[in-house]
Write a protein that holds these residues in place. Structure first.
Motif, PDB file in Angstrom:
ATOM      1  N   HIS A   1      -8.487  10.211   1.827  1.00 37.90           N
ATOM      2  CA  HIS A   1      -8.331  10.437   3.268  1.00 37.90           C
ATOM      3  C   HIS A   1      -8.057  11.917   3.494  1.00 37.90           C
ATOM      4  O   HIS A   1      -7.171  12.485   2.870  1.00 37.90           O
ATOM      5  CB  HIS A   1      -7.150   9.645   3.827  1.00 37.90           C
TER       6      HIS A   1
ATOM      7  N   LEU B   1      -2.527   4.486   8.858  1.00 42.30           N
ATOM      8  CA  LEU B   1      -3.018   3.678   7.733  1.00 42.30           C
ATOM      9  C   LEU B   1      -2.152   2.451   7.470  1.00 42.30           C
ATOM     10  O   LEU B   1      -2.498   1.627   6.625  1.00 42.30           O
ATOM     11  CB  LEU B   1      -3.099   4.538   6.466  1.00 42.30           C
TER      12      LEU B   1
ATOM     13  N   GLU C   1      -3.499   5.180  -1.052  1.00 43.53           N
ATOM     14  CA  GLU C   1      -4.231   6.011  -0.109  1.00 43.53           C
ATOM     15  C   GLU C   1      -3.898   7.456  -0.476  1.00 43.53           C
ATOM     16  O   GLU C   1      -2.743   7.868  -0.385  1.00 43.53           O
ATOM     17  CB  GLU C   1      -3.787   5.715   1.329  1.00 43.53           C
TER      18      GLU C   1
ATOM     19  N   THR D   1       0.828  -1.192   0.000  1.00 42.72           N
ATOM     20  CA  THR D   1       0.000   0.000   0.000  1.00 42.72           C
ATOM     21  C   THR D   1       0.869   1.251   0.000  1.00 42.72           C
ATOM     22  O   THR D   1       1.835   1.348   0.730  1.00 42.72           O
ATOM     23  CB  THR D   1      -0.921   0.005   1.236  1.00 42.72           C
TER      24      THR D   1
ATOM     25  N   GLN E   1      -3.248  -0.459  -4.952  1.00 39.16           N
ATOM     26  CA  GLN E   1      -4.012   0.319  -3.981  1.00 39.16           C
ATOM     27  C   GLN E   1      -3.194   1.512  -3.511  1.00 39.16           C
ATOM     28  O   GLN E   1      -2.031   1.349  -3.139  1.00 39.16           O
ATOM     29  CB  GLN E   1      -4.387  -0.537  -2.776  1.00 39.16           C
TER      30      GLN E   1
ATOM     31  N   ARG F   1      -8.127   5.507  -2.518  1.00 33.22           N
ATOM     32  CA  ARG F   1      -9.083   5.803  -1.447  1.00 33.22           C
ATOM     33  C   ARG F   1      -8.724   7.153  -0.863  1.00 33.22           C
ATOM     34  O   ARG F   1      -7.556   7.432  -0.596  1.00 33.22           O
ATOM     35  CB  ARG F   1      -9.029   4.743  -0.349  1.00 33.22           C
TER      36      ARG F   1
ATOM     37  N   LEU G   1       0.921   5.531   0.244  1.00 36.16           N
ATOM     38  CA  LEU G   1       0.237   6.759   0.611  1.00 36.16           C
ATOM     39  C   LEU G   1       0.782   7.875  -0.268  1.00 36.16           C
ATOM     40  O   LEU G   1       2.000   8.037  -0.370  1.00 36.16           O
ATOM     41  CB  LEU G   1       0.476   7.102   2.083  1.00 36.16           C
TER      42      LEU G   1
ATOM     43  N   VAL H   1       0.805   2.041   5.941  1.00 31.30           N
ATOM     44  CA  VAL H   1       1.227   1.947   4.549  1.00 31.30           C
ATOM     45  C   VAL H   1       2.674   1.466   4.463  1.00 31.30           C
ATOM     46  O   VAL H   1       3.408   1.472   5.448  1.00 31.30           O
ATOM     47  CB  VAL H   1       1.066   3.301   3.806  1.00 31.30           C
TER      48      VAL H   1
END
Length: 169
Positions: free
Chosen positions: A95, A114, A34, A6, A32, A93, A8, A116
């Motif tokens: 945030h 999160l 963030e 993941t 994915q 997603r 960010l 990440v």
């Protein structure tokens, strides 16, 4: 980076932020992401600005976070970041995080919360005299995140003062 990790992405709506996302999508190839937009309430922004002048600051602020114009703007920017991510084939997603001290510390705190694997940010890559007087968001993130940081420099060496420098140094 494997596709299961993941990422960010600190996104503030600038061209530098979009460029950082594009480079990360191309080179790191995550599935994915963030998308993080940090924001500061208008009342706190005003208090910080007034404190520099020594003038008295009133304490008027919206009752609800959603009524704060800075929140509304941050929400739009974050949604724009998700759209940019999706245009690059990423699942993003959104945030929002309220910055209580600095944007850089809000990014680091959110990355830890999160859980990440890597943080992506851009930089203005200031050097020389200007770098002495400007706090470096990217430098703070590298020193305090405790995880890999993917920093994307500006596309060229031109000084672009039109851009909002919140996430970039």
């Amino acid at each position: 980076m494997s596709n299961g990790e993941t990422m960010l992405i600190a996104y503030d709506g600038t061209e530098r932020a979009a460029r950082a996302m594009e480079c990360a999508a191309r080179l790191l190839r995550p599935l994915q992401v963030e998308i993080l937009t940090a924001w500061e309430p208008v009342a706190r922004q005003a208090a910080r600005a007034v404190s520099r002048t020594g003038m008295h600051q009133s304490t008027i602020s919206p009752d609800r976070m959603e009524d704060d114009p800075a929140y509304e703007e941050a929400m739009e920017i974050c949604q724009q970041g998700v759209a940019v991510a999706e245009s690059l084939g990423l699942r993003g997603r959104a945030h929002l995080v309220e910055s209580s001290t600095t944007i850089a510390s809000a990014i680091v705190d959110a990355a830890q919360e999160l859980d990440v694997d890597v943080i992506v940010t851009g930089t203005r890559a200031l050097s020389g005299f200007r770098s002495w007087w400007t706090n470096s968001t990217a430098d703070y993130i590298v020193r305090n995140a405790g995880l890999p940081v993917f920093i994307v420099p500006p596309e060229n060496d031109e000084d672009d003062d039109d851009q909002d420098p919140e996430y970039f140094d």
